[in-house]
Write an enzyme that holds these catalytic residues in place. Structure first.
Site, PDB file in Angstrom:
ATOM      1  N   GLU A 163      -2.653  -1.354  -4.861  1.00  0.00           N
ATOM      2  CA  GLU A 163      -1.924  -0.163  -5.318  1.00  0.00           C
ATOM      3  C   GLU A 163      -1.593  -0.179  -6.807  1.00  0.00           C
ATOM      4  O   GLU A 163      -0.407  -0.187  -7.187  1.00  0.00           O
ATOM      5  CB  GLU A 163      -0.634   0.002  -4.509  1.00  0.00           C
ATOM      6  CG  GLU A 163      -0.842   0.202  -3.032  1.00  0.00           C
ATOM      7  CD  GLU A 163       0.428   0.687  -2.309  1.00  0.00           C
ATOM      8  OE1 GLU A 163       1.509   0.659  -2.904  1.00  0.00           O
ATOM      9  OE2 GLU A 163       0.307   1.113  -1.146  1.00  0.00           O
ATOM     10  N   GLU A 345      -3.365  -1.012   4.713  1.00  0.00           N
ATOM     11  CA  GLU A 345      -1.956  -0.929   5.137  1.00  0.00           C
ATOM     12  C   GLU A 345      -1.706   0.398   5.835  1.00  0.00           C
ATOM     13  O   GLU A 345      -2.202   1.442   5.402  1.00  0.00           O
ATOM     14  CB  GLU A 345      -0.984  -0.987   3.941  1.00  0.00           C
ATOM     15  CG  GLU A 345      -0.796  -2.335   3.317  1.00  0.00           C
ATOM     16  CD  GLU A 345       0.201  -2.310   2.175  1.00  0.00           C
ATOM     17  OE1 GLU A 345       1.158  -1.503   2.213  1.00  0.00           O
ATOM     18  OE2 GLU A 345       0.012  -3.100   1.234  1.00  0.00           O
TER      19      GLU A 345
HETATM   20  C1  NOJ Z   1       2.743  -0.582   0.031  1.00  0.00           C
HETATM   21  C2  NOJ Z   1       2.885  -1.923  -0.618  1.00  0.00           C
HETATM   22  O1  NOJ Z   1       1.629  -2.473  -0.852  1.00  0.00           O
HETATM   23  C3  NOJ Z   1       3.752  -2.885   0.187  1.00  0.00           C
HETATM   24  O2  NOJ Z   1       4.037  -3.970  -0.620  1.00  0.00           O
HETATM   25  C4  NOJ Z   1       4.975  -2.159   0.687  1.00  0.00           C
HETATM   26  O3  NOJ Z   1       5.892  -3.017   1.292  1.00  0.00           O
HETATM   27  C5  NOJ Z   1       4.547  -1.069   1.636  1.00  0.00           C
HETATM   28  N1  NOJ Z   1       3.716  -0.135   0.931  1.00  0.00           N
HETATM   29  C6  NOJ Z   1       5.691  -0.277   2.258  1.00  0.00           C
HETATM   30  O4  NOJ Z   1       6.361   0.424   1.273  1.00  0.00           O
END
Ligand code: NOJ
Length: 440
Positions: A163, A345
Site C-alpha cells: 500500500e 488483504e
Molecule cells: C491495510 C494495511 O496493510 C494493514 O496494515 C492494516 O492493518 C489493514 N489495512 C487494516 O486497516
C-alpha cells in the site's frame, strides 16, 4: 470454473503490528517506534513494543495456522531488524528470526509470502530524508538483497511494497501515520517516484538472486462498483482516473508505470512544472515484468457513495461494507492490467471479546467474509485469474494510529496474557478452505 484447484487460502500480518521485541537482537527503532512516542499520535496511547509478542510466540502461531488449515501466510520483514543502520552491515540475528519462521511454515506446508516493506522504515533513514531522498532506492535494494540472499532458496513469493498510497498518503499528507508529515504535491511526486524506482531495483535484485521466485506489489484499492445509473465501463473509467491533488490514492498512479511503463498522462500534464525528472533508465527499471498484483480491499465506492441509506452496515472501525468490492476490484484490475491477482488483504474489525464460555463469537465477521468471498467467486467464475486470498489478519494486532481497539483477527489476542483464541469465524474459514470455497 470456480476457484482454481491450487487456490491459496491464507492470512496476512505485518511485522510492526504483531512482532513486539522492538529493541531485541540488534533491531533499531523504526519510524513507527518513534511516532508512537509522540503524545497524541496513537488513539489509545499504545505502541508496538510488545504487540502480540509474535517474535517469541511464532512457533505457537504457526502451529495454529496449520490447525486452522491455512495454505499460505503473508508476513512482512522489518528492515530495522535486518539492517539496523538502514544501509551497510547486515544483522544476522534479525535475519535468523525470519529464517526460523520460514522453516516453521514450510514444516507445515504453508507457503510463505514475504512483504519487503510494510511501513516500518528504519528511523535512521528518515533522518536522511526518508522517501524524499533518491538514495533510498539503493538502500532498499541493499536490504532486498540481504533478504533474498538468505531466503531465496525457500521463499518463492515476494511483494515489494504494501500500500504505497497509504504510507505516503497517511504518512506524508494527512500526518496521521508515521513519519507524520504534510508534504506538498511536488514533494509527494518525488517521494512517489523514489518508491517506484525502489520497487524496480528490488524486482531486479529478486530476479537475479532467486530467478524462480514470483514478485509483485500490493496496492490499497477501493473499487468503483457499478450500480444504479453507472455501468461497468463508467465505473472503470472513474476508478482509474488519476489527477492532482488525489493522485497518490489512484491505482493507476502506482500500477500504470509498472505495467505500461508510463505515468498517467493527465497527471503528468497537470503537474508539468513540478514532476520530478524521470529518465528512460528509471522507466525501464520500474516497468520490469511482475508476476502478479496484490489487492488489499476492504471497501468499495458507489458513484452515489456519499448518500448511502441511513443505517447502512458498517464495521467497528466505521467502514461501510460493500459485498461486491472483491468482485469488482478483481474484474477492473483484470481488464486493465491482465495480470494474475492475489487478494493480499481483506477482512473486518468487529467488537470481539472472550465470552463467558471462553470462546470468541464473531457472527458479523462470518457474514461479512461470506458476502465478500461470494463476490470473489463470481470474479473467478467470470474467468479472472485469481490465485489466492489472504484474510487480514491472522490475529488481532496494532492497528496503526488506532492502536489496539480495532480487532481484525481470525484469532483473538488477549494483550494482557498473550493468549490466542481462534474466533468462530476461523473455524468457518477452515471449512471454506477445505471445500475450496464450494460452501460459499
Ligand atoms: C491495510 C494495511 O496493510 C494493514 O496494515 C492494516 O492493518 C489493514 N489495512 C487494516 O486497516
Amino acid at each position: 470454473m470456480s476457484f482454481r484447484k491450487d487456490f491459496l487460502w491464507g492470512a496476512a500480518t505485518a511485522s510492526f503490528q504483531i512482532e513486539g521485541a522492538w529493541n531485541e537482537d540488534g533491531k533499531s527503532p523504526s519510524i513507527w517506534d518513534v511516532f508512537c512516542e509522540e503524545p497524541g499520535r496513537i488513539e489509545d496511547g499504545s505502541d508496538g513494543k510488545i504487540a502480540c509478542d509474535h517474535y517469541h510466540h511464532y512457533k505457537e502461531d504457526v502451529k495454529l495456522m496449520a490447525e486452522l488449515g491455512l495454505k499460505a501466510y503473508r508476513f512482512s520483514i522489518a528492515w530495522p531488524r535486518v539492517i539496523p543502520d538502514g544501509c551497510g552491515a547486515v544483522n544476522e540475528k534479525g535475519l535468523e528470526f525470519y529464517s526460523n519462521l520460514v522453516d516453521e511454515l514450510l514444516k507445515y506446508n504453508i507457503t510463505p509470502f514475504v512483504t519487503l516493506y510494510h511501513w516500518d522504515l528504519p528511523y535512521v533513514l528518515q533522518s536522511k530524508g526518508g522517501w524524499l531522498n533518491p538514495e533510498i532506492s539503493d538502500w532498499f535494494e541493499e536490504y532486498t538483497r540481504a533478504v533474498v540472499a538468505k531466503f531465496g532458496d525457500r521463499v518463492k513469493n515476494y511483494i515489494t511494497f504494501n500500500e504505497p498510497s497509504v504510507f505516503l498518503g497517511c504518512g506524508h499528507i494527512s500526518a496521521s501515520h508515521a513519519p507524520g508529515f504534510k508534504y506538498g504535491t511536488r514533494e509527494l511526486l518525488l517521494a512517489g517516484h523514489n518508491v517506484h524506482v525502489a520497487h524496480g531495483k528490488a524486482v531486479r535484485a529478486i530476479r537475479e538472486l532467486a530467478p524462480d521466485a514470483k514478485v509483485g506489489i500490493t496496492l490499497a484499492t477501493m473499487p468503483r462498483i457499478p450500480n444504479g445509473d453507472m455501468d461497468a465501463a463508467t465505473a472503470y473509467d472513474i476508478y482509474f482516473s488519476c489527477h492532482k491533488p488525489y493522485f497518490i490514492w489512484s491505482d493507476s498512479y502506482w500500477a500504470d508505470p509498472i505495467v505500461f511503463g508510463k505515468y498517467p498522462e493527465d497527471l503528468v500534464n497537470e503537474c508539468k512544472d513540478i514532476f520530478p525528472k524521470v529518465t528512460d533508465e528509471d522507466m525501464k527499471l520500474i516497468s520490469q515484468k511482475i508476476d502478479f498484483i496484490g489487492e488489499n480491499i476492504y471497501q468499495g465506492r458507489y458513484e452515489d457513495g456519499y448518500n448511502r441509506p441511513r443505517g447502512t452496515p458498517h464495521t467497528e472501525i466505521g467502514w461501510d461494507t460493500y459485498d461486491r468490492a472483491l468482485e469488482w476490484g478483481v474484474k477492473h484490475f483484470t481488464k486493465r492490467f491482465g495480470l494474475p491477482i492475489y487478494i493480499t488483504e481483506n477482512g473486518i474489525s468487529c467488537h470481539d471479546w472472550e465470552s463467558l464460555d471462553g470462546k470468541v463469537h464473531d457472527p458479523n465477521r462470518i457474514d461479512f467474509l461470506h458476502r465478500y468471498l461470494r463476490g470473489l467467486k463470481a470474479a473467478a467464475e467470470d474467468g479472472c485469474d485469481v490465485r489466492g486470498y489472504f484474510q487480514w489478519s491472522f490475529m488481532d494486532n496494532f492497528e496503526w494510529a488506532k492502536g489496539y481497539n480495532p480487532r481484525f483477527g481470525m484469532v483473538f489476542c488477549d494483550y494482557n496474557t498473550l493468549k490466542r483464541i481462534p474466533k468462530d469465524s476461523a473455524y468457518w474459514y477452515k471449512e471454506v478452505i477445505e471445500t475450496n470455497g464450494e460452501n460459499l
